[in-house]
Design an enzyme around this catalytic site. Sequence first.
Site, PDB file in Angstrom:
ATOM      1  N   HIS A  47       0.826  -1.204   0.000  1.00  0.00           N
ATOM      2  CA  HIS A  47       0.000   0.000   0.000  1.00  0.00           C
ATOM      3  C   HIS A  47       0.863   1.258   0.000  1.00  0.00           C
ATOM      4  CE1 HIS A  47      -2.502   3.064   2.246  1.00  0.00           C
ATOM      5  NE2 HIS A  47      -3.269   2.797   1.210  1.00  0.00           N
ATOM      6  N   GLU A  50       2.128   1.904  -3.481  1.00  0.00           N
ATOM      7  CA  GLU A  50       1.079   2.495  -4.318  1.00  0.00           C
ATOM      8  C   GLU A  50       1.031   4.010  -4.120  1.00  0.00           C
ATOM      9  OE1 GLU A  50      -3.141   3.814  -3.572  1.00  0.00           O
ATOM     10  OE2 GLU A  50      -2.997   1.691  -3.025  1.00  0.00           O
ATOM     11  N   HIS A  51       1.174   4.470  -2.887  1.00  0.00           N
ATOM     12  CA  HIS A  51       1.194   5.913  -2.612  1.00  0.00           C
ATOM     13  C   HIS A  51       2.451   6.567  -3.185  1.00  0.00           C
ATOM     14  CE1 HIS A  51      -2.006   6.766   0.600  1.00  0.00           C
ATOM     15  NE2 HIS A  51      -2.257   5.542   0.161  1.00  0.00           N
ATOM     16  N   GLU A 127      -4.464   7.545   7.927  1.00  0.00           N
ATOM     17  CA  GLU A 127      -5.412   6.593   7.343  1.00  0.00           C
ATOM     18  C   GLU A 127      -5.653   5.422   8.300  1.00  0.00           C
ATOM     19  OE1 GLU A 127      -5.917   4.405   2.974  1.00  0.00           O
ATOM     20  OE2 GLU A 127      -4.156   5.642   3.388  1.00  0.00           O
TER      21      GLU A 127
END
Length: 431
Positions: A47, A50-51, A127
């Site tokens: 993840h 991906e950022h 998040e």
Amino acid sequence: MSVECTRLASGLTVVTETMPHLESVALGVWIKSGSRDETAGEHGIAHLLEHMAFKGTARRSARQIAEEIENVGGEVNAATSVETTSYYARILKDHVPLAIDILADILTNSVMDETELHREKHVILQEIGAAMDTPDDVVFDKFSSTAFRDQTIGRSILGTPETVQSFTPDQIRKYLNRNYTADKMIIVAAGAVDHAELVRLVEEGFAGIPASPDVMPEEPVARYTGGEYREKRDLMDVQLLIGFEGRPYHARDFYASQILANVLGGGMSSRLFQEVREHRGLCYSVYALHWGFSDTGVFGIHAATGEEDIPELVPVILNELRKVADRVDESEIERARAQFRAGLLMAHESPAARASQIARQMLLYGRPIPNDELMERLGNITPQRLTDLSGRLFFDTPVTLSAVGPLDKLMDLEEIGAGLATGRMRRAAIG
């Protein structure tokens, strides 16, 4: 409309569906790699990568990436799941070359700048905090980690504050080099796109993608464990998930499991919605789900209700599971088929939905699946097949329980198992 597929010399696959009546194109790169492909010390790195892909390349700053696509009215985004990661864009047809150039740039030339990494870690920590403050997020995360205890497939995609803060640029590059290879990538476009032109653009833009990793890591087979997780919180409602071992994508019963989830809790006409919500008013939300993975799956019932209704709600849900193992009407299957068929046809009206649909099929089955073939598979599902499947799902596998909220009135796991045991004994007697 027509689907075309080309496999490049590198192993990269390009698939298009031309929709000549449109002025736009949805396209993206889908990678057969997600949080499940992390090692023990990489929890959350898929993840984070991906950022970071959007945080600057050798040719573009993070701001330039955003401005160039939005200057032409387009948009670009990404998503990480358990077994896949996707990077996608929506643009007008004249700007396909720009979209491919940007996607290729962020996937082959990202610099992993230390300053940007520090900033993005902070964003992901926020998040994670937001997810921990959201009970329905917590109940699903804990459901997965309980169903697949101590396995990467069951871990939260976001990672933990400790793991996210620990990652270095070199660790991210190592994960990228191991997983973002041509043999795992599918590039799909749907809309006003020319297949030959897209293939040319991909060959140029993605020339730097390695064909395969230097070392092929072992992929551990998932092992469904079951069990329970309870978290008492001072809330107005209870978030509850009761689950069982489901079926993987390639299993014979995968589509039957999807139909069963629809019959039980797939809409306002489903059994659970009608009995639990409409007839008894025991909750404000209830539905069934079936998640398939490459080698396993989970079947679950989610409900959100008040503390005072829990003692009655759970036995009613268990009774519906026993009843569906006894009888399913052909009319219920026909209604579920109609909903699936509508979803398939509606996807053809949205280039983004169609591109995503084709990508999933390519990653799972190695080819686009025609709608007629999918409907034929659904047409082979009979009431007897669903009752047999229900018995095996609900009576023959360990229960997974995940619950968050005021839980003093929630029965324990042994009582839930005992409630299903009557169905198991009745099934054995009939057999």
